[in-house]
Enzyme design. Sequence first.
Site, PDB file in Angstrom:
ATOM      1  N   HIS A 178       3.895  10.738   0.102  1.00 11.15           N
ATOM      2  CA  HIS A 178       4.850  10.135   1.043  1.00 11.15           C
ATOM      3  C   HIS A 178       6.289  10.133   0.527  1.00 11.15           C
ATOM      4  O   HIS A 178       7.218  10.438   1.272  1.00 11.15           O
ATOM      5  CB  HIS A 178       4.421   8.703   1.354  1.00 11.15           C
ATOM      6  CG  HIS A 178       3.046   8.591   1.910  1.00 11.15           C
ATOM      7  ND1 HIS A 178       2.706   9.020   3.178  1.00 11.15           N
ATOM      8  CD2 HIS A 178       1.886   8.108   1.357  1.00 11.15           C
ATOM      9  CE1 HIS A 178       1.416   8.802   3.400  1.00 11.15           C
ATOM     10  NE2 HIS A 178       0.894   8.256   2.302  1.00 11.15           N
ATOM     11  N   GLU A 234       1.231   8.019  -4.141  1.00  9.13           N
ATOM     12  CA  GLU A 234       2.127   7.615  -3.055  1.00  9.13           C
ATOM     13  C   GLU A 234       3.419   8.421  -3.080  1.00  9.13           C
ATOM     14  O   GLU A 234       3.963   8.788  -2.034  1.00  9.13           O
ATOM     15  CB  GLU A 234       2.432   6.119  -3.141  1.00  9.13           C
ATOM     16  CG  GLU A 234       1.240   5.232  -2.818  1.00  9.13           C
ATOM     17  CD  GLU A 234       0.736   5.422  -1.397  1.00  9.13           C
ATOM     18  OE1 GLU A 234       1.570   5.432  -0.464  1.00  9.13           O
ATOM     19  OE2 GLU A 234      -0.491   5.580  -1.209  1.00  9.13           O
ATOM     20  N   HIS A 281       0.838  -1.195   0.000  1.00 10.27           N
ATOM     21  CA  HIS A 281       0.000   0.000   0.000  1.00 10.27           C
ATOM     22  C   HIS A 281       0.875   1.249   0.000  1.00 10.27           C
ATOM     23  O   HIS A 281       0.525   2.254  -0.616  1.00 10.27           O
ATOM     24  CB  HIS A 281      -0.936   0.014   1.198  1.00 10.27           C
ATOM     25  CG  HIS A 281      -1.899   1.167   1.182  1.00 10.27           C
ATOM     26  ND1 HIS A 281      -2.819   1.353   0.177  1.00 10.27           N
ATOM     27  CD2 HIS A 281      -2.068   2.212   2.027  1.00 10.27           C
ATOM     28  CE1 HIS A 281      -3.530   2.448   0.410  1.00 10.27           C
ATOM     29  NE2 HIS A 281      -3.077   2.998   1.531  1.00 10.27           N
TER      30      HIS A 281
END
Length: 227
Positions: free
Chosen positions: A120, A116, A62
């Site tokens: 992040h 992502e 994930h």
Amino acid sequence: MGAKGLLILKLLMFQGLFISHSQYADFDFFYLVLQWPGAYCDTNRSCCYPTSGKPAADFGIHGLWPYYVDGLYPSHCSPDSKFNQSQISDLVSSLKTKWPTLSCPSNEGFKLWEQEWKEHGTCSESVMNQHDYFEKTLKLRDRVNLLQILTNSGIKPDDGFYDLQSIKDAIKQEIGFTPGIECNKDPELNNQLHRIYLCVDTSGTEFIGCPALPKERCSSILQFSKF
């Protein structure tokens, strides 16, 4: 180094001003978050398979998320650092297999990987570039076969119900560290095993004991759904 240089170094270390390379990171550790696709799809949310077809019945990535020990986390750290597909062209085949998208509408996965990276990955640029971020995450995923670990302990994705502590113990016995567990609820309100959090050092290469664990909000008995 002369005596004067050693004295200065000792003073810096004493004052906390001399830090190792790994401490230059603007965060304290990573969560490697692995997701069970059956639980993701077995909720009230929509679930669409990637254009490449239904993913394997296995834990997929994930994300790799920088975190602070107080439970907070940085996000969207560098808006100017755009996601560049060409930088991960050699990884796309592995990403489709191990980091598949389940969001709708059906797509190749680039939207997920871009999200992502923006949210992040850009917060880890002090220690790795875009290619490193995805490559290191894939390598971490390769080092831990969660499905095999759980299956070896009799915990199988068969819609059966299993003890939360047994799930934690099986993973800890294999990797040496207690994982974080995130649950969700299916339409029948069963608590399901959804995501597993493993902690990684700031270089993105070694598993470590978690400085902090996410809030589980799980019951003591969880369903391990089919996929």
